[in-house]
Scaffold this active site. Structure first.
Site, PDB file in Angstrom:
ATOM      1  N   GLY A   1       0.845  -1.182   0.000  1.00  0.00           N
ATOM      2  CA  GLY A   1       0.000   0.000   0.000  1.00  0.00           C
ATOM      3  C   GLY A   1       0.881   1.233   0.000  1.00  0.00           C
ATOM      4  O   GLY A   1       1.969   1.232  -0.577  1.00  0.00           O
ATOM      5  N   CYS A   2       0.442   2.263   0.654  1.00  0.00           N
ATOM      6  CA  CYS A   2       1.187   3.519   0.707  1.00  0.00           C
ATOM      7  C   CYS A   2       2.631   3.279   1.154  1.00  0.00           C
ATOM      8  O   CYS A   2       2.870   2.767   2.239  1.00  0.00           O
ATOM      9  CB  CYS A   2       0.486   4.478   1.680  1.00  0.00           C
ATOM     10  SG  CYS A   2       1.402   6.000   1.969  1.00  0.00           S
ATOM     11  N   PHE A   3       3.587   3.672   0.312  1.00  0.00           N
ATOM     12  CA  PHE A   3       4.977   3.392   0.670  1.00  0.00           C
ATOM     13  C   PHE A   3       5.457   4.193   1.871  1.00  0.00           C
ATOM     14  O   PHE A   3       6.381   3.792   2.556  1.00  0.00           O
ATOM     15  CB  PHE A   3       5.938   3.518  -0.506  1.00  0.00           C
ATOM     16  CG  PHE A   3       5.841   4.735  -1.382  1.00  0.00           C
ATOM     17  CD1 PHE A   3       5.527   5.993  -0.904  1.00  0.00           C
ATOM     18  CD2 PHE A   3       6.099   4.603  -2.735  1.00  0.00           C
ATOM     19  CE1 PHE A   3       5.466   7.089  -1.735  1.00  0.00           C
ATOM     20  CE2 PHE A   3       6.047   5.697  -3.586  1.00  0.00           C
ATOM     21  CZ  PHE A   3       5.729   6.944  -3.085  1.00  0.00           C
ATOM     22  N   TRP A   4       4.831   5.335   2.157  1.00  0.00           N
ATOM     23  CA  TRP A   4       5.224   6.099   3.344  1.00  0.00           C
ATOM     24  C   TRP A   4       5.121   5.228   4.592  1.00  0.00           C
ATOM     25  O   TRP A   4       5.959   5.312   5.477  1.00  0.00           O
ATOM     26  CB  TRP A   4       4.322   7.296   3.555  1.00  0.00           C
ATOM     27  CG  TRP A   4       4.407   8.397   2.559  1.00  0.00           C
ATOM     28  CD1 TRP A   4       5.351   8.590   1.592  1.00  0.00           C
ATOM     29  CD2 TRP A   4       3.491   9.486   2.448  1.00  0.00           C
ATOM     30  NE1 TRP A   4       5.070   9.729   0.883  1.00  0.00           N
ATOM     31  CE2 TRP A   4       3.932  10.304   1.393  1.00  0.00           C
ATOM     32  CE3 TRP A   4       2.353   9.851   3.136  1.00  0.00           C
ATOM     33  CZ2 TRP A   4       3.279  11.457   1.020  1.00  0.00           C
ATOM     34  CZ3 TRP A   4       1.686  11.004   2.761  1.00  0.00           C
ATOM     35  CH2 TRP A   4       2.145  11.800   1.707  1.00  0.00           C
ATOM     36  N   CYS A   5       4.064   4.416   4.651  1.00  0.00           N
ATOM     37  CA  CYS A   5       3.815   3.603   5.850  1.00  0.00           C
ATOM     38  C   CYS A   5       4.662   2.343   5.901  1.00  0.00           C
ATOM     39  O   CYS A   5       4.678   1.659   6.928  1.00  0.00           O
ATOM     40  CB  CYS A   5       2.337   3.221   5.924  1.00  0.00           C
ATOM     41  SG  CYS A   5       1.265   4.633   6.207  1.00  0.00           S
TER      42      CYS A   5
END
Length: 181
Positions: free
Chosen positions: A19-23
């Site tokens: 999913g979101c790579f930030w996380c």
């Protein structure tokens, strides 16, 4: 199967889409033996995609992280366990608040040993009874990995307040607490 060589001969690569790579950066970034965690894009058909292209869901790329690690300090099996504990492996439409193909999950393997370990870990998860729905996270051959734009790198450090707010509203932490703790 694409395999990118790491900088030092003893270092290896692991690539995960969660999913979101930030996380996905912070959970891996905190372990001894992890030398780098790069946010980027992989799995698609567009060369050198931009964030704008990927988020339109037309490039075929997934947001992913590529981890350079020392297997004498952290094993690929440990990284698989950490990966599973960051995602909802039963969701094939994205992850939490982020929807669409570019936010789906995948394990991108760089060699046959990684494939065998990834398949065994997925099989164990399937039979664990932890989830009522099928595990849908695919295991795919590693492809060219394109680092994301600089402002996406180490986002949890650069923009800690926005990162915390985004995680808080995403539903990811509540899911992790319910299913993985």
């Amino acid at each position: 199967m694409a395999s990118q060589q790491s900088q030092a001969p003893h270092l290896q690569l692991a690539t995960f889409a969660g999913g979101c790579f930030w996380c996905m950066v912070k959970p891996f970034d905190q372990w001894d033996g992890v030398h780098a965690v790069i946010s980027g894009y992989t799995g698609g058909h567009v060369d050198n995609p931009t964030y704008e292209q990927v988020k339109t869901q037309t490039s075929g790329h997934l947001e992913a992280v590529q981890i350079t690690y020392d297997p004498s300090l952290i094993s690929y099996k440990q990284m698989l366990e950490l990966f599973w504990a960051q995602i909802d492996p039963t969701d094939d439409g994205g992850q939490f608040q982020d929807r669409g193909e570019s936010y789906t999950t995948a394990i991108f393997v760089h060699n046959e040993e990684q494939r065998e370990l990834a398949e065994a870990s997925r099989e164990a998860l399937m039979h664990s009874g932890r989830f009522d729905k099928p595990i849908v996270t695919p295991i795919r051959d590693a492809m060219v990995f394109y680092p994301a734009e600089d402002y996406h790198q180490d986002y949890y450090r650069k923009e800690p307040e926005h990162y915390k707010q985004d995680r808080a509203v995403s539903g990811r932490d509540a899911f992790i607490e319910q299913h993985w703790k």
